[in-house]
Design a protein around this motif. Sequence first.
Motif, PDB file in Angstrom:
ATOM      1  N   ASN A  73       0.800  -1.225   0.000  1.00 59.48           N
ATOM      2  CA  ASN A  73       0.000   0.000   0.000  1.00 59.48           C
ATOM      3  C   ASN A  73       0.825   1.264   0.000  1.00 59.48           C
ATOM      4  O   ASN A  73       0.313   2.335  -0.295  1.00 59.48           O
ATOM      5  CB  ASN A  73      -0.894   0.030   1.249  1.00 59.48           C
ATOM      6  CG  ASN A  73      -2.078  -0.890   1.105  1.00 59.48           C
ATOM      7  OD1 ASN A  73      -2.572  -1.086   0.008  1.00 59.48           O
ATOM      8  ND2 ASN A  73      -2.512  -1.464   2.202  1.00 59.48           N
ATOM      9  N   ASN A  76       6.734   1.157  -3.712  1.00 55.61           N
ATOM     10  CA  ASN A  76       6.727   0.845  -5.131  1.00 55.61           C
ATOM     11  C   ASN A  76       8.154   0.515  -5.527  1.00 55.61           C
ATOM     12  O   ASN A  76       9.095   1.078  -4.981  1.00 55.61           O
ATOM     13  CB  ASN A  76       6.237   2.065  -5.901  1.00 55.61           C
ATOM     14  CG  ASN A  76       6.010   1.753  -7.362  1.00 55.61           C
ATOM     15  OD1 ASN A  76       6.932   1.727  -8.153  1.00 55.61           O
ATOM     16  ND2 ASN A  76       4.772   1.497  -7.708  1.00 55.61           N
ATOM     17  N   ARG A 158       1.474   0.409  -4.443  1.00 47.58           N
ATOM     18  CA  ARG A 158       0.714   1.574  -4.857  1.00 47.58           C
ATOM     19  C   ARG A 158       1.497   2.855  -4.778  1.00 47.58           C
ATOM     20  O   ARG A 158       0.973   3.907  -5.060  1.00 47.58           O
ATOM     21  CB  ARG A 158      -0.442   1.744  -3.914  1.00 47.58           C
ATOM     22  CG  ARG A 158      -1.651   1.072  -4.395  1.00 47.58           C
ATOM     23  CD  ARG A 158      -2.524   1.067  -3.229  1.00 47.58           C
ATOM     24  NE  ARG A 158      -3.873   0.890  -3.574  1.00 47.58           N
ATOM     25  CZ  ARG A 158      -4.843   1.149  -2.747  1.00 47.58           C
ATOM     26  NH1 ARG A 158      -4.564   1.625  -1.571  1.00 47.58           N
ATOM     27  NH2 ARG A 158      -6.073   0.943  -3.091  1.00 47.58           N
ATOM     28  N   SER A 579       1.139   6.309  -9.377  1.00 50.96           N
ATOM     29  CA  SER A 579      -0.169   6.674  -8.865  1.00 50.96           C
ATOM     30  C   SER A 579      -0.927   7.617  -9.790  1.00 50.96           C
ATOM     31  O   SER A 579      -2.122   7.824  -9.631  1.00 50.96           O
ATOM     32  CB  SER A 579      -0.020   7.347  -7.500  1.00 50.96           C
ATOM     33  OG  SER A 579       0.822   8.483  -7.642  1.00 50.96           O
TER      34      SER A 579
ATOM     35  N   SER C  24     -10.456   3.899  -3.893  1.00 43.04           N
ATOM     36  CA  SER C  24      -9.301   3.289  -4.539  1.00 43.04           C
ATOM     37  C   SER C  24      -8.959   3.952  -5.849  1.00 43.04           C
ATOM     38  O   SER C  24      -7.865   3.843  -6.335  1.00 43.04           O
ATOM     39  CB  SER C  24      -9.580   1.810  -4.803  1.00 43.04           C
ATOM     40  OG  SER C  24     -10.781   1.722  -5.536  1.00 43.04           O
TER      41      SER C  24
END
Lengths: 662, 176, 175
Positions: A73, A76, A158, A579, C24
């Motif tokens: 979460n 990366n 993420r 992102s 999300s």
Amino acid sequence: MIPELGHFALVVALALAAAQAILPLVGAATGRGALMATARPIAAGQFIFVVGAFAALASCFVGNDFSVANVANNSNSTLPAHYRFAATWGSHEGSMLLWTLMLASWTFLVSIFSRHLPERMIARVLGVMGLVSMGFLLFMLLTSNPFDRMLPPAEEGRDLNPLLQDPGMVIHPPMLYMGYVGFSVAFAFALAALIEGRLDAAWARWSRPWTTAAWCFLTIGIALGSGWAYYELGWGGWWFWDPVENASFMPWLAGTALIHSLAVTEKRGTFRSWTVLLAIVAFSLSLVGTFLVRSGVLTSVHAFATDPRRGVFILLFLVVVIGGSLALFAWRAPKVGLGGGFAPVSRESMLLANNVLLTVALTAVMLGTLYPLFLDALNLGKISVGPPYFDTVFYPLMAPAIFLMAVGPVASWKQAALPDLWTRLRWALGAALVASILVPLVAGRFSVGKLLALWLAFWVVFAGAVQVWQRLKSAPQAGTWAKVCAQPLAWWGMTFAHLGIAVFILGVTLVRGYETEQDLRMSPGQKVEIGGYEFTFVGTREVPGPNYTAVQGEVQVRRPGSTAIVETMRPEKRTYHASGQTMTEADIDTGFTRDLYVSLGEPVGDGAWGVRIYHKPFVDWIWGGAFIMALGGFLAICDRRYRLRKAAVAAQAGLAAGGAKA
Amino acid sequence: MKALGFAIPLAIFVALAIFFAVGLTRDPREVPSPFIDKPAPSFKLEQLHEASRAFAPEDMKGKVWLLNVWASWCVSCRVEHPLLVEMSKKNVVPIVGLNYKDRREDGVAWLTKFGNPYSLSAYDVDGRVGIDYGVYGVPETFVIDKMGVIRYKQIGPITQEALDATILPLIKKLSA
Amino acid sequence: MVSLARILTRICLSLCPLCFSVSSVFPALVFSTEAFGQAEEVARPDPGVEARLKALAEELRCLVCQNQTIADSHAPLALDLRNQIRTQIAQGRSDDQIRDYMVQRYGDFVLYRPPFKATTAILWAGPFVLIAIGLGIFLVMVRRKRAGAETPREEVSAKRRDELEKLLADRGETR
């Protein structure tokens, strides 16, 4: 495997923390030396396992283990290595582990650097710290496990929020947490004293270096946070009275009052209840800050993802720790006794006034921060309390304290003579007034508020200079450097810390009073003049980055009338690949007397952009002042008397012998 | 007497803890509407599908109706949209859409794709009407009574719970 | 220190779509601000108007990114509201009237300087009360201390104390 090991390490650490809490406290209560002696080794053990858990999590981040939910979460694989490491504390769970690591570290340090303390006291101190550690470890294991796995593992993380991909992220949280958690030492000392029913000058002497160290870290942590916001957020703001900022500022105010109160308790034996209460309050505010950030009770830029379960747990924890310690205070403090007397004009009375003012200021900040919550809880509507309120309320409250800050060090203990103070300080007073009138005259903008603030800042500087000069003059050593070295480091520390505040106030006043900005549309080739500089917008181009693509603007800075480029500024608008988020990255030309600050807005067609340009005079003095303050604190900790254990032992022996004889 | 003074910090903390506990049940980000029980602000906008025709809230006087703020670029709207479509099929109350800061073609296309629960949509291209209604996010829904007074504002997507617990009972009450 | 999943506020610092969806999905559907105002916003700044706008906008809360002022926020709503304020200034409205306009639509929440009313009386009066209490505590303590030293719990004679202070002073702090 590693996440499981990390998880296991946390469980072991919890068990050790429980042992650390129970055994020594029982030992101290029953006088069993063997139990008390377990405190130090258990603390060391807990430290090792917490370090192990932290190392495990960090290695998952750096190694890109996306089967761990936290890593998936918040990180990366294209993230540069140092940010992957910093991402360890980039989430609620990870930052709780950082908290716990800091707590274990402080506990370990206390267990080492306390050989000269009575066994009973150290057992109680470590016991209390063990209790706090238990709370945090339980919290993590029950509601916020950083090692939760995610199956099937994510292919890619993420990404860490682009706002956090910054050196500030690497250093600001650790410094801040060192400060927050460091106050737990003073807290533990206070509770140990209350449990023992004994509070004396020796206790204050022991607490002081720990408290000052925590205060230093917190000062640096807050300054770093402010500086980071300044250059990262794109509009040059550095303090917003945001609830979480206030949550860090309130312990700082309490901590400042505490270090001054400890000085009085150590030297004169008085203010004991105050000092104990402040020690409890400072750490309690750290904990309340944790609650505010993680429970969703207040809106804030800093707020973590919220989960009601977590909020409830932390609240229960607060009730046990803070409620328990305040109850202990209510019960035991009256027995602890008072100290020596002092005259209405004396260093004690000024320090008392300082304490009172800091406490009032802290309460006012708390009132403003929590008021929206109060009204909402009572169903009386929703309001906002922001900078206009805090600025109106805070500065007038602090002004008298700043004034006294310059007088206090010159006043004698127990009884000071006003005429004497006046004689010593009147020159500084006058010079400050002159300086505070000259500056606005020269700069062109004048207001009463600016005058007052400048006068206070200059007053502190000049009074400090007078004090230094007088003290060095009357020193018996030959040669300036010898005289300088002969003065205790603690005294230099105080001088620097107070100077730091003056520098800080100068920075704040000058930048708020005299900054200029323009927010306008600039086409390539267009010029604008701001703050005595000429800015030319040249254009933009695309620039790739390690994990983003940037549109980079070019702005040339010259002096009006000259063709020589003083500086080329390159603000960016970055789009992060992982992102898809866009970030504004301002460019700042830092200078001793001013910052030039340029950031890009939006493209408005035909190659033109909205551009924000600021000229901020003396803004870096804000953080410079904070660092000078921290330096002062550091000097104070290094004072010889903390390193001369013989003196403390002798004093203790003397006290005991005296008690027997007298 | 003095001993009581030492208990003051504890008392203050207990009060704080109670407030914190209550605060945990609240959402500090939600901004209640100042328009509850006040007349719906007047406006006149083109309709989304037929630019030549206009809409004003006065047109709905005498009926209980919903004003739903939506946009084609809004992801949450898709979450509540099926519920609205279902409501419109059951003909509970007329639903008027307010297409907020959108491109006409995009709005029309979105409705074609996801279903059109609205008896009509008003086209608020620059968001002025949204501001007049205190809209600060999309989607938002207003329940307006027969006299044109706003009785309830749903902030965020309409959920089944919100429908069952608040909106449908309110509509029933207002329609009586 | 923010989890990626719930950063409504963070999104605001880039381009805020005003959409309540946070769970999300990222602003892939970011709505361009070009068509709606930034171009005209910065095209011809009038210093007088801009100064008034700045003073007003810096005390108004952005409803979307709730931790920024309307002056600083990049959210489309903030942009719209800034333009609204410019229009109203041009129409000759006073600062109070413009603030009322905002409060009518968004409630007291939009003001960063809380209005003085019955519900905020404690907020505004609080600091004064606190100062009075502080002053009271100060005076009480000074009077009590002046009345004479109270004996500390451990009975140490004054002579002993002086000796100890001298011992401590010799090692470290003079004065």
